[in-house]
Design a protein around this motif. Structure first.
Motif, mmCIF file in Angstrom:
data_model
loop_
_atom_site.group_PDB
_atom_site.id
_atom_site.type_symbol
_atom_site.label_atom_id
_atom_site.label_comp_id
_atom_site.label_asym_id
_atom_site.label_seq_id
_atom_site.Cartn_x
_atom_site.Cartn_y
_atom_site.Cartn_z
ATOM 1 N N ASN A 32 0.807 -1.219 0.000
ATOM 2 C CA ASN A 32 0.000 0.000 0.000
ATOM 3 C C ASN A 32 0.841 1.269 0.000
ATOM 4 N N ALA A 33 2.060 1.178 -0.489
ATOM 5 C CA ALA A 33 2.960 2.336 -0.484
ATOM 6 C C ALA A 33 2.425 3.494 -1.321
ATOM 7 N N ASP A 34 1.623 3.216 -2.330
ATOM 8 C CA ASP A 34 1.096 4.271 -3.200
ATOM 9 C C ASP A 34 -0.377 4.564 -2.950
ATOM 10 N N THR A 35 -0.939 3.994 -1.906
ATOM 11 C CA THR A 35 -2.355 4.221 -1.594
ATOM 12 C C THR A 35 -2.514 5.514 -0.811
ATOM 13 N N LYS A 39 -2.096 4.409 6.335
ATOM 14 C CA LYS A 39 -1.246 4.598 7.509
ATOM 15 C C LYS A 39 -0.449 3.319 7.758
ATOM 16 N N ALA A 40 0.875 3.441 7.760
ATOM 17 C CA ALA A 40 1.757 2.289 7.969
ATOM 18 C C ALA A 40 1.569 1.750 9.379
ATOM 19 N N ASP A 96 -0.316 13.191 0.212
ATOM 20 C CA ASP A 96 -1.539 12.398 0.113
ATOM 21 C C ASP A 96 -1.915 11.702 1.416
ATOM 22 N N GLY A 97 -1.149 11.904 2.489
ATOM 23 C CA GLY A 97 -1.481 11.320 3.787
ATOM 24 C C GLY A 97 -0.944 9.921 4.001
ATOM 25 N N ASN A 98 -0.216 9.374 3.036
ATOM 26 C CA ASN A 98 0.367 8.044 3.170
ATOM 27 C C ASN A 98 1.616 8.140 4.051
#
Length: 137
Positions: A32-35, A39-40, A96-98
Protein backbone atom coordinates in the motif's frame (compact mmCIF):
# COMPACT_ATOMS: atom_id res chain seq x y z
CA UNK A 1 6.88 -35.77 29.12
CA UNK A 2 4.70 -34.05 26.53
CA UNK A 3 4.31 -31.04 28.84
CA UNK A 4 8.09 -30.70 29.07
CA UNK A 5 8.43 -30.81 25.29
CA UNK A 6 5.66 -28.28 24.91
CA UNK A 7 7.33 -25.97 27.42
CA UNK A 8 10.70 -26.35 25.68
CA UNK A 9 9.29 -25.31 22.31
CA UNK A 10 6.69 -22.75 23.47
CA UNK A 11 8.97 -19.73 23.16
CA UNK A 12 10.12 -20.61 19.64
CA UNK A 13 6.58 -21.45 18.55
CA UNK A 14 5.25 -18.13 19.79
CA UNK A 15 8.18 -16.18 18.30
CA UNK A 16 7.75 -17.76 14.86
CA UNK A 17 4.01 -17.12 14.90
CA UNK A 18 4.55 -13.46 15.75
CA UNK A 19 7.27 -13.13 13.12
CA UNK A 20 4.80 -14.49 10.56
CA UNK A 21 2.15 -11.97 11.62
CA UNK A 22 4.67 -9.13 11.47
CA UNK A 23 5.72 -10.29 8.01
CA UNK A 24 2.12 -9.95 6.82
CA UNK A 25 1.83 -6.46 8.32
CA UNK A 26 5.07 -5.29 6.71
CA UNK A 27 4.06 -6.80 3.36
CA UNK A 28 0.75 -4.95 3.60
CA UNK A 29 2.61 -1.70 4.22
CA UNK A 30 4.78 -2.28 1.15
CA UNK A 31 1.79 -3.21 -0.99
CA UNK A 32 0.00 0.00 0.00
CA UNK A 33 2.96 2.34 -0.48
CA UNK A 34 1.10 4.27 -3.20
CA UNK A 35 -2.35 4.22 -1.59
CA UNK A 36 -3.42 7.73 -0.61
CA UNK A 37 -4.22 8.06 3.08
CA UNK A 38 -2.79 4.65 4.04
CA UNK A 39 -1.25 4.60 7.51
CA UNK A 40 1.76 2.29 7.97
CA UNK A 41 1.39 -0.24 10.80
CA UNK A 42 3.84 -2.30 12.84
CA UNK A 43 3.94 -4.12 16.16
CA UNK A 44 6.10 -3.90 19.25
CA UNK A 45 7.54 -7.38 18.82
CA UNK A 46 9.16 -7.68 22.27
CA UNK A 47 6.01 -6.81 24.22
CA UNK A 48 3.81 -9.00 22.02
CA UNK A 49 6.21 -11.92 22.50
CA UNK A 50 6.15 -11.45 26.29
CA UNK A 51 2.35 -11.50 26.24
CA UNK A 52 2.21 -14.55 23.97
CA UNK A 53 4.72 -16.56 26.02
CA UNK A 54 3.03 -15.64 29.31
CA UNK A 55 -0.35 -16.58 27.89
CA UNK A 56 0.97 -19.84 26.42
CA UNK A 57 2.79 -20.95 29.57
CA UNK A 58 0.05 -20.00 32.01
CA UNK A 59 -2.37 -22.48 30.50
CA UNK A 60 -4.74 -19.73 29.42
CA UNK A 61 -7.82 -20.45 27.39
CA UNK A 62 -7.00 -21.21 23.81
CA UNK A 63 -9.19 -22.37 20.98
CA UNK A 64 -11.17 -25.49 21.79
CA UNK A 65 -10.24 -28.38 19.50
CA UNK A 66 -13.06 -30.52 18.13
CA UNK A 67 -13.01 -34.21 19.07
CA UNK A 68 -14.45 -36.42 16.35
CA UNK A 69 -14.15 -39.65 18.35
CA UNK A 70 -14.32 -40.47 22.05
CA UNK A 71 -10.80 -41.92 22.06
CA UNK A 72 -9.24 -38.67 20.83
CA UNK A 73 -7.26 -36.67 23.35
CA UNK A 74 -8.89 -33.41 24.38
CA UNK A 75 -6.74 -30.35 23.80
CA UNK A 76 -6.52 -26.64 23.37
CA UNK A 77 -5.21 -24.84 20.30
CA UNK A 78 -3.21 -21.67 20.46
CA UNK A 79 -5.24 -18.56 21.14
CA UNK A 80 -5.04 -15.90 18.46
CA UNK A 81 -2.65 -13.10 19.27
CA UNK A 82 -4.14 -9.79 20.30
CA UNK A 83 -4.28 -6.95 17.84
CA UNK A 84 -1.13 -5.19 19.04
CA UNK A 85 -0.65 -3.18 15.86
CA UNK A 86 0.57 0.37 16.20
CA UNK A 87 0.69 3.22 13.69
CA UNK A 88 4.09 4.40 12.55
CA UNK A 89 5.01 8.05 12.92
CA UNK A 90 6.35 9.21 9.54
CA UNK A 91 9.74 10.91 9.25
CA UNK A 92 8.47 13.05 6.37
CA UNK A 93 4.73 13.41 5.87
CA UNK A 94 3.51 13.03 2.31
CA UNK A 95 0.94 15.24 0.62
CA UNK A 96 -1.54 12.40 0.11
CA UNK A 97 -1.48 11.32 3.79
CA UNK A 98 0.37 8.04 3.17
CA UNK A 99 2.88 7.27 5.97
CA UNK A 100 4.74 4.37 4.32
CA UNK A 101 8.51 4.93 4.09
CA UNK A 102 9.72 2.31 1.60
CA UNK A 103 13.31 2.34 2.84
CA UNK A 104 12.19 1.66 6.40
CA UNK A 105 9.69 -0.99 5.28
CA UNK A 106 12.24 -2.85 3.17
CA UNK A 107 14.75 -2.78 6.03
CA UNK A 108 12.20 -4.03 8.55
CA UNK A 109 10.98 -6.69 6.12
CA UNK A 110 14.51 -8.00 5.50
CA UNK A 111 15.33 -7.92 9.23
CA UNK A 112 12.14 -9.82 10.07
CA UNK A 113 12.89 -12.41 7.36
CA UNK A 114 16.41 -13.02 8.68
CA UNK A 115 15.15 -13.35 12.25
CA UNK A 116 12.41 -15.76 11.11
CA UNK A 117 15.00 -17.94 9.36
CA UNK A 118 17.24 -17.81 12.44
CA UNK A 119 14.33 -18.91 14.61
CA UNK A 120 13.64 -21.84 12.29
CA UNK A 121 17.31 -22.83 12.37
CA UNK A 122 17.42 -22.73 16.17
CA UNK A 123 14.20 -24.71 16.48
CA UNK A 124 15.45 -27.28 13.97
CA UNK A 125 18.71 -27.73 15.87
CA UNK A 126 16.81 -28.24 19.14
CA UNK A 127 14.62 -30.87 17.51
CA UNK A 128 17.66 -32.59 16.00
CA UNK A 129 19.32 -32.55 19.42
CA UNK A 130 16.31 -34.25 20.99
CA UNK A 131 16.17 -36.82 18.18
CA UNK A 132 19.85 -37.58 18.68
CA UNK A 133 19.35 -37.96 22.42
CA UNK A 134 16.52 -40.47 21.82
CA UNK A 135 18.54 -42.60 19.40
CA UNK A 136 19.95 -45.82 20.86
CA UNK A 137 23.70 -46.15 20.56
Amino acid sequence: MIDQLEAAFNFHQQALGLRQQRHKVLASNIANADTPGYKARDMDFASELKKAVAHGSSGGKGLALARTAERHIAGQGAAPAGNGLLYRVPDQPSLDGNTVDMDRERTQFADNSVRYQAGLTILNSRIQGLKTAMQPE
